[in-house]
Design an enzyme around this catalytic site. Structure first.
Site, PDB file in Angstrom:
ATOM      1  N   PRO A  18      39.377  18.123  52.299  1.00 49.92           N
ATOM      2  CA  PRO A  18      40.355  17.039  52.297  1.00 49.92           C
ATOM      3  C   PRO A  18      39.910  15.771  53.024  1.00 49.92           C
ATOM      4  O   PRO A  18      39.320  15.836  54.095  1.00 49.92           O
ATOM      5  CB  PRO A  18      41.554  17.649  53.030  1.00 49.92           C
ATOM      6  CG  PRO A  18      41.399  19.114  52.886  1.00 49.92           C
ATOM      7  CD  PRO A  18      39.916  19.353  52.866  1.00 49.92           C
ATOM      8  N   ASN A  19      40.173  14.671  52.405  1.00 54.81           N
ATOM      9  CA  ASN A  19      40.115  13.313  52.953  1.00 54.81           C
ATOM     10  C   ASN A  19      38.789  12.550  52.930  1.00 54.81           C
ATOM     11  O   ASN A  19      38.819  11.348  53.165  1.00 54.81           O
ATOM     12  CB  ASN A  19      40.719  13.261  54.363  1.00 54.81           C
ATOM     13  CG  ASN A  19      42.170  13.675  54.362  1.00 54.81           C
ATOM     14  OD1 ASN A  19      42.927  13.276  53.493  1.00 54.81           O
ATOM     15  ND2 ASN A  19      42.559  14.485  55.327  1.00 54.81           N
ATOM     16  N   ARG A  26      39.435   5.114  56.139  1.00 50.36           N
ATOM     17  CA  ARG A  26      40.211   5.983  57.039  1.00 50.36           C
ATOM     18  C   ARG A  26      39.585   5.989  58.430  1.00 50.36           C
ATOM     19  O   ARG A  26      38.462   6.456  58.615  1.00 50.36           O
ATOM     20  CB  ARG A  26      40.236   7.413  56.496  1.00 50.36           C
ATOM     21  CG  ARG A  26      40.946   8.382  57.417  1.00 50.36           C
ATOM     22  CD  ARG A  26      40.835   9.816  56.921  1.00 50.36           C
ATOM     23  NE  ARG A  26      41.445  10.717  57.877  1.00 50.36           N
ATOM     24  CZ  ARG A  26      40.974  11.907  58.169  1.00 50.36           C
ATOM     25  NH1 ARG A  26      39.895  12.364  57.557  1.00 50.36           N
ATOM     26  NH2 ARG A  26      41.575  12.665  59.058  1.00 50.36           N
ATOM     27  N   TYR A  31      35.255   7.682  61.880  1.00 49.13           N
ATOM     28  CA  TYR A  31      34.469   8.243  60.779  1.00 49.13           C
ATOM     29  C   TYR A  31      33.389   7.309  60.234  1.00 49.13           C
ATOM     30  O   TYR A  31      32.607   7.702  59.378  1.00 49.13           O
ATOM     31  CB  TYR A  31      35.403   8.661  59.636  1.00 49.13           C
ATOM     32  CG  TYR A  31      36.322   9.790  60.017  1.00 49.13           C
ATOM     33  CD1 TYR A  31      35.843  11.086  60.149  1.00 49.13           C
ATOM     34  CD2 TYR A  31      37.670   9.560  60.264  1.00 49.13           C
ATOM     35  CE1 TYR A  31      36.682  12.123  60.513  1.00 49.13           C
ATOM     36  CE2 TYR A  31      38.518  10.594  60.628  1.00 49.13           C
ATOM     37  CZ  TYR A  31      38.020  11.876  60.750  1.00 49.13           C
ATOM     38  OH  TYR A  31      38.847  12.901  61.113  1.00 49.13           O
ATOM     39  N   ASN A  82      31.567  20.399  54.138  1.00 47.83           N
ATOM     40  CA  ASN A  82      32.399  19.768  55.141  1.00 47.83           C
ATOM     41  C   ASN A  82      33.830  20.162  54.779  1.00 47.83           C
ATOM     42  O   ASN A  82      34.455  19.507  53.954  1.00 47.83           O
ATOM     43  CB  ASN A  82      32.241  18.248  55.140  1.00 47.83           C
ATOM     44  CG  ASN A  82      33.146  17.566  56.151  1.00 47.83           C
ATOM     45  OD1 ASN A  82      34.020  18.190  56.736  1.00 47.83           O
ATOM     46  ND2 ASN A  82      32.937  16.275  56.341  1.00 47.83           N
ATOM     47  N   ALA A  85      39.738  19.519  57.672  1.00 47.11           N
ATOM     48  CA  ALA A  85      40.806  20.234  58.373  1.00 47.11           C
ATOM     49  C   ALA A  85      40.930  21.688  57.932  1.00 47.11           C
ATOM     50  O   ALA A  85      41.418  22.528  58.691  1.00 47.11           O
ATOM     51  CB  ALA A  85      42.129  19.504  58.177  1.00 47.11           C
ATOM     52  N   HIS A  88      39.756  24.705  60.141  1.00 43.66           N
ATOM     53  CA  HIS A  88      40.579  25.215  61.235  1.00 43.66           C
ATOM     54  C   HIS A  88      41.716  26.108  60.752  1.00 43.66           C
ATOM     55  O   HIS A  88      42.377  26.758  61.569  1.00 43.66           O
ATOM     56  CB  HIS A  88      41.160  24.051  62.032  1.00 43.66           C
ATOM     57  CG  HIS A  88      40.184  22.966  62.281  1.00 43.66           C
ATOM     58  ND1 HIS A  88      39.047  23.132  63.050  1.00 43.66           N
ATOM     59  CD2 HIS A  88      40.135  21.694  61.819  1.00 43.66           C
ATOM     60  CE1 HIS A  88      38.356  22.006  63.057  1.00 43.66           C
ATOM     61  NE2 HIS A  88      38.992  21.123  62.320  1.00 43.66           N
ATOM     62  N   GLU A 106      27.619  24.283  57.590  1.00 41.74           N
ATOM     63  CA  GLU A 106      28.881  23.586  57.820  1.00 41.74           C
ATOM     64  C   GLU A 106      28.564  22.249  58.479  1.00 41.74           C
ATOM     65  O   GLU A 106      27.766  22.174  59.413  1.00 41.74           O
ATOM     66  CB  GLU A 106      29.766  24.430  58.740  1.00 41.74           C
ATOM     67  CG  GLU A 106      31.075  23.794  59.096  1.00 41.74           C
ATOM     68  CD  GLU A 106      31.894  24.639  60.063  1.00 41.74           C
ATOM     69  OE1 GLU A 106      33.071  24.310  60.261  1.00 41.74           O
ATOM     70  OE2 GLU A 106      31.356  25.622  60.625  1.00 41.74           O
ATOM     71  N   HIS A 108      30.364  18.495  59.941  1.00 39.24           N
ATOM     72  CA  HIS A 108      31.523  17.674  60.297  1.00 39.24           C
ATOM     73  C   HIS A 108      31.012  16.325  60.765  1.00 39.24           C
ATOM     74  O   HIS A 108      30.040  16.256  61.530  1.00 39.24           O
ATOM     75  CB  HIS A 108      32.341  18.323  61.420  1.00 39.24           C
ATOM     76  CG  HIS A 108      32.979  19.602  61.027  1.00 39.24           C
ATOM     77  ND1 HIS A 108      34.170  19.649  60.340  1.00 39.24           N
ATOM     78  CD2 HIS A 108      32.582  20.888  61.201  1.00 39.24           C
ATOM     79  CE1 HIS A 108      34.485  20.911  60.116  1.00 39.24           C
ATOM     80  NE2 HIS A 108      33.526  21.684  60.621  1.00 39.24           N
ATOM     81  N   LEU A 109      31.655  15.262  60.343  1.00 39.86           N
ATOM     82  CA  LEU A 109      31.246  13.917  60.743  1.00 39.86           C
ATOM     83  C   LEU A 109      31.421  13.697  62.244  1.00 39.86           C
ATOM     84  O   LEU A 109      30.583  13.074  62.890  1.00 39.86           O
ATOM     85  CB  LEU A 109      32.051  12.863  59.972  1.00 39.86           C
ATOM     86  CG  LEU A 109      31.816  12.848  58.468  1.00 39.86           C
ATOM     87  CD1 LEU A 109      32.850  11.965  57.785  1.00 39.86           C
ATOM     88  CD2 LEU A 109      30.417  12.378  58.152  1.00 39.86           C
ATOM     89  N   THR A 110      32.511  14.222  62.788  1.00 33.68           N
ATOM     90  CA  THR A 110      32.789  14.049  64.211  1.00 33.68           C
ATOM     91  C   THR A 110      32.468  15.342  64.961  1.00 33.68           C
ATOM     92  O   THR A 110      32.320  16.403  64.360  1.00 33.68           O
ATOM     93  CB  THR A 110      34.276  13.703  64.448  1.00 33.68           C
ATOM     94  OG1 THR A 110      35.085  14.808  64.023  1.00 33.68           O
ATOM     95  CG2 THR A 110      34.670  12.438  63.694  1.00 33.68           C
ATOM     96  N   ARG A 115      37.382  16.703  70.198  1.00 30.68           N
ATOM     97  CA  ARG A 115      38.636  16.227  69.632  1.00 30.68           C
ATOM     98  C   ARG A 115      39.787  17.116  70.094  1.00 30.68           C
ATOM     99  O   ARG A 115      39.650  17.872  71.057  1.00 30.68           O
ATOM    100  CB  ARG A 115      38.501  16.188  68.112  1.00 30.68           C
ATOM    101  CG  ARG A 115      37.381  15.205  67.720  1.00 30.68           C
ATOM    102  CD  ARG A 115      37.391  14.697  66.350  1.00 30.68           C
ATOM    103  NE  ARG A 115      38.671  14.181  65.930  1.00 30.68           N
ATOM    104  CZ  ARG A 115      39.024  14.101  64.653  1.00 30.68           C
ATOM    105  NH1 ARG A 115      38.183  14.497  63.712  1.00 30.68           N
ATOM    106  NH2 ARG A 115      40.191  13.623  64.309  1.00 30.68           N
TER     107      ARG A 115
END
Length: 156
Positions: A18-19, A26, A31, A82, A85, A88, A106, A108-110, A115
Protein backbone atom coordinates in the site's frame (compact mmCIF):
# COMPACT_ATOMS: atom_id res chain seq x y z
CA UNK A 1 31.78 -1.60 -31.20
CA UNK A 2 31.38 -5.04 -29.68
CA UNK A 3 28.39 -5.50 -27.40
CA UNK A 4 28.65 -7.63 -24.34
CA UNK A 5 25.53 -9.26 -23.07
CA UNK A 6 24.69 -10.22 -19.53
CA UNK A 7 23.33 -13.72 -19.15
CA UNK A 8 19.94 -13.60 -17.46
CA UNK A 9 20.14 -15.86 -14.42
CA UNK A 10 16.68 -15.23 -13.07
CA UNK A 11 13.52 -13.22 -12.85
CA UNK A 12 12.73 -11.24 -9.70
CA UNK A 13 9.35 -9.95 -8.61
CA UNK A 14 9.58 -6.46 -7.13
CA UNK A 15 6.37 -6.04 -5.20
CA UNK A 16 5.14 -2.94 -3.41
CA UNK A 17 2.30 -2.88 -0.93
CA UNK A 18 0.00 0.00 0.00
CA UNK A 19 0.81 3.61 -0.84
CA UNK A 20 4.03 3.64 -2.94
CA UNK A 21 1.84 4.81 -5.82
CA UNK A 22 1.80 8.11 -3.86
CA UNK A 23 5.60 8.40 -3.68
CA UNK A 24 6.85 11.83 -4.63
CA UNK A 25 3.79 13.53 -3.14
CA UNK A 26 3.13 11.62 0.10
CA UNK A 27 5.17 13.05 2.98
CA UNK A 28 8.24 13.88 0.86
CA UNK A 29 10.23 14.84 3.97
CA UNK A 30 9.87 11.23 5.10
CA UNK A 31 9.73 9.27 1.83
CA UNK A 32 11.65 11.53 -0.56
CA UNK A 33 10.73 12.96 -3.95
CA UNK A 34 11.23 9.86 -6.13
CA UNK A 35 8.05 8.47 -7.65
CA UNK A 36 7.08 4.82 -8.00
CA UNK A 37 8.04 5.14 -11.66
CA UNK A 38 11.53 6.29 -10.61
CA UNK A 39 11.81 3.31 -8.26
CA UNK A 40 10.74 0.87 -10.97
CA UNK A 41 13.28 2.34 -13.42
CA UNK A 42 16.06 1.84 -10.85
CA UNK A 43 14.84 -1.71 -10.24
CA UNK A 44 14.93 -2.60 -13.94
CA UNK A 45 18.42 -1.10 -14.33
CA UNK A 46 19.80 -2.76 -11.20
CA UNK A 47 18.33 -6.13 -12.07
CA UNK A 48 19.75 -6.01 -15.59
CA UNK A 49 23.21 -5.13 -14.26
CA UNK A 50 23.09 -8.32 -12.16
CA UNK A 51 21.75 -10.64 -14.84
CA UNK A 52 18.17 -10.48 -13.64
CA UNK A 53 14.89 -9.40 -15.13
CA UNK A 54 12.69 -7.40 -12.76
CA UNK A 55 8.92 -7.40 -12.97
CA UNK A 56 7.41 -4.65 -10.82
CA UNK A 57 3.96 -4.62 -9.26
CA UNK A 58 2.06 -2.68 -6.63
CA UNK A 59 -1.22 -3.24 -4.84
CA UNK A 60 -3.03 -1.42 -2.07
CA UNK A 61 -4.83 -4.67 -1.23
CA UNK A 62 -3.49 -7.54 0.85
CA UNK A 63 -5.18 -10.15 -1.36
CA UNK A 64 -3.59 -8.68 -4.49
CA UNK A 65 -0.18 -8.98 -2.86
CA UNK A 66 -0.84 -12.58 -1.78
CA UNK A 67 -1.99 -13.48 -5.33
CA UNK A 68 1.19 -11.98 -6.80
CA UNK A 69 3.35 -13.88 -4.31
CA UNK A 70 1.59 -17.14 -5.16
CA UNK A 71 2.29 -16.55 -8.85
CA UNK A 72 5.95 -16.01 -7.94
CA UNK A 73 6.21 -19.65 -6.83
CA UNK A 74 6.55 -20.80 -10.43
CA UNK A 75 7.32 -17.65 -12.39
CA UNK A 76 10.16 -16.04 -10.42
CA UNK A 77 13.51 -16.97 -8.90
CA UNK A 78 13.31 -14.34 -6.14
CA UNK A 79 11.18 -11.60 -4.61
CA UNK A 80 11.98 -8.12 -3.35
CA UNK A 81 9.03 -6.79 -1.40
CA UNK A 82 8.14 -3.53 0.27
CA UNK A 83 5.01 -4.66 2.08
CA UNK A 84 4.52 -1.20 3.60
CA UNK A 85 2.03 -1.17 6.47
CA UNK A 86 1.08 -4.79 5.67
CA UNK A 87 4.42 -5.90 7.09
CA UNK A 88 3.10 -5.06 10.56
CA UNK A 89 -0.32 -6.67 10.16
CA UNK A 90 -0.36 -9.42 7.55
CA UNK A 91 0.29 -13.00 8.53
CA UNK A 92 -1.19 -13.94 5.12
CA UNK A 93 1.64 -12.17 3.27
CA UNK A 94 4.20 -13.74 5.61
CA UNK A 95 2.78 -17.22 5.00
CA UNK A 96 2.63 -16.69 1.22
CA UNK A 97 6.29 -15.63 1.16
CA UNK A 98 7.29 -18.63 3.28
CA UNK A 99 5.57 -20.93 0.77
CA UNK A 100 7.48 -19.52 -2.21
CA UNK A 101 10.79 -21.15 -1.19
CA UNK A 102 12.81 -18.63 -3.18
CA UNK A 103 15.04 -15.77 -1.96
CA UNK A 104 13.00 -12.97 -0.38
CA UNK A 105 14.32 -9.52 0.50
CA UNK A 106 12.16 -7.13 2.51
CA UNK A 107 12.72 -3.44 1.86
CA UNK A 108 11.38 -0.33 3.58
CA UNK A 109 12.13 3.24 2.53
CA UNK A 110 12.28 4.44 6.14
CA UNK A 111 13.93 2.92 9.17
CA UNK A 112 10.89 1.25 10.72
CA UNK A 113 12.77 0.96 14.03
CA UNK A 114 12.99 4.75 14.37
CA UNK A 115 9.29 5.25 13.80
CA UNK A 116 6.16 4.54 15.83
CA UNK A 117 6.44 1.48 18.06
CA UNK A 118 3.76 -0.47 16.15
CA UNK A 119 6.07 -0.35 13.08
CA UNK A 120 9.00 -1.99 14.89
CA UNK A 121 7.75 -5.53 14.24
CA UNK A 122 7.42 -6.99 10.77
CA UNK A 123 5.82 -10.38 10.16
CA UNK A 124 7.71 -10.53 6.85
CA UNK A 125 11.17 -10.21 8.41
CA UNK A 126 10.99 -13.70 9.89
CA UNK A 127 10.81 -15.29 6.43
CA UNK A 128 13.07 -12.85 4.56
CA UNK A 129 16.65 -13.69 3.59
CA UNK A 130 17.55 -10.03 4.12
CA UNK A 131 15.85 -6.90 5.46
CA UNK A 132 16.77 -3.42 4.26
CA UNK A 133 15.26 -0.36 5.91
CA UNK A 134 16.08 3.30 6.11
CA UNK A 135 18.02 3.56 2.85
CA UNK A 136 15.28 5.35 0.92
CA UNK A 137 14.91 4.28 -2.69
CA UNK A 138 18.53 3.07 -2.64
CA UNK A 139 17.15 0.18 -0.60
CA UNK A 140 15.74 -1.27 -3.80
CA UNK A 141 19.24 -1.41 -5.29
CA UNK A 142 20.41 -3.41 -2.28
CA UNK A 143 17.23 -5.49 -2.37
CA UNK A 144 17.99 -6.62 -5.93
CA UNK A 145 21.70 -7.16 -5.39
CA UNK A 146 21.16 -9.79 -2.68
CA UNK A 147 18.82 -12.08 -4.67
CA UNK A 148 21.21 -11.87 -7.62
CA UNK A 149 23.99 -13.23 -5.40
CA UNK A 150 21.77 -15.92 -3.88
CA UNK A 151 20.39 -16.98 -7.28
CA UNK A 152 23.86 -16.97 -8.82
CA UNK A 153 25.23 -19.15 -6.01
CA UNK A 154 22.34 -21.56 -6.42
CA UNK A 155 23.00 -21.85 -10.16
CA UNK A 156 26.56 -23.05 -9.57
Amino acid sequence: MERTSVRVIGRVLVLNGPNPNLLGTREPALYGSDTLGDVEKVCHETAAAHGLKADCGQSDHEGGLVDAIHEARTEFTGTAINPGACSHTSVAIRDALAAVERPVVEVHLTNIHRREEFRHHSHVSGVADAVICGAGTDGYVFALTRPARLIGEGAR
